[in-house]
Design a protein around this motif. Structure first.
Motif, PDB file in Angstrom:
ATOM      1  N   GLY A 133       0.768  -1.229   0.000  1.00  0.00           N
ATOM      2  CA  GLY A 133       0.000   0.000   0.000  1.00  0.00           C
ATOM      3  C   GLY A 133       0.802   1.284   0.000  1.00  0.00           C
ATOM      4  N   GLN A 134       2.074   1.192  -0.254  1.00  0.00           N
ATOM      5  CA  GLN A 134       2.916   2.393  -0.298  1.00  0.00           C
ATOM      6  C   GLN A 134       2.658   3.165  -1.593  1.00  0.00           C
ATOM      7  N   HIS A 174      -1.422  13.303  -6.298  1.00  0.00           N
ATOM      8  CA  HIS A 174      -1.483  12.786  -4.919  1.00  0.00           C
ATOM      9  C   HIS A 174      -2.401  11.567  -4.843  1.00  0.00           C
ATOM     10  N   ILE A 175      -3.542  11.637  -5.498  1.00  0.00           N
ATOM     11  CA  ILE A 175      -4.502  10.528  -5.464  1.00  0.00           C
ATOM     12  C   ILE A 175      -3.996   9.358  -6.308  1.00  0.00           C
ATOM     13  N   PRO A 235      -2.500   3.618  -5.352  1.00  0.00           N
ATOM     14  CA  PRO A 235      -3.467   2.792  -6.088  1.00  0.00           C
ATOM     15  C   PRO A 235      -4.779   2.529  -5.350  1.00  0.00           C
ATOM     16  N   GLY A 236      -4.725   2.275  -4.065  1.00  0.00           N
ATOM     17  CA  GLY A 236      -5.961   2.024  -3.316  1.00  0.00           C
ATOM     18  C   GLY A 236      -6.854   3.244  -3.259  1.00  0.00           C
ATOM     19  N   LEU A 237      -6.260   4.394  -3.001  1.00  0.00           N
ATOM     20  CA  LEU A 237      -7.022   5.643  -2.955  1.00  0.00           C
ATOM     21  C   LEU A 237      -7.586   5.976  -4.333  1.00  0.00           C
ATOM     22  N   PHE A 296     -11.474   6.437  -5.309  1.00  0.00           N
ATOM     23  CA  PHE A 296     -11.947   7.649  -5.972  1.00  0.00           C
ATOM     24  C   PHE A 296     -12.763   7.278  -7.211  1.00  0.00           C
ATOM     25  N   ARG A 297     -12.243   6.355  -8.038  1.00  0.00           N
ATOM     26  CA  ARG A 297     -12.963   5.940  -9.247  1.00  0.00           C
ATOM     27  C   ARG A 297     -14.299   5.277  -8.894  1.00  0.00           C
TER      28      ARG A 297
END
Length: 117
Positions: free
Chosen positions: A7-8, A68-69, A73-75, A79-80
């Motif tokens: 998650g980095q 930033h978003i 990848p998770g964020l 968002f999508r």
């Protein structure tokens, strides 16, 4: 897109400059480069016509938040998903999606040291 471990972020948050943002986008979201270039040209034209830097400042802020978003990848996936739900037509779901999208955008503004929208 490059994958991240545990998650980095894919890349560090770049400085809020046109060159640094262009480089970041070329690494994490190359398909967005045409939009970046088109919007940069529009902002530059508006700034020249109005003798005002505000259009360029808005452009840089918008793309710094995008980077930033997208560098997370998770964020970006969240968002999508919320964007898709915002188009559902279900009033309650649209309101919830708008709230979640706003929360993500506010957090992104804060994380890169910019005032909230």
């Amino acid at each position: 897109m490059t994958t991240s471990a545990a998650g980095q972020p894919l890349i560090p948050q770049p400085p809020a400059t046109v060159a640094a943002l262009r480089q970041a986008i070329s690494q994490i979201a190359p398909a967005a480069l045409p939009a970046f270039t088109r919007e940069l040209d529009q902002a530059a034209d508006q700034s020249r016509q109005g003798s005002d830097l505000a259009p360029l400042q808005r452009f840089i802020t918008q793309w710094a938040v995008y980077v930033h978003i997208q560098r997370q990848p998770g964020l970006a996936a969240d968002f999508r998903r919320w964007e898709a739900r915002a188009e559902s037509g279900d009033v309650a779901l649209v309101r919830r999606a708008a709230s979640e999208l706003g929360r993500i955008l506010d957090a992104a503004h804060s994380a890169i040291g910019l005032p909230s929208r």
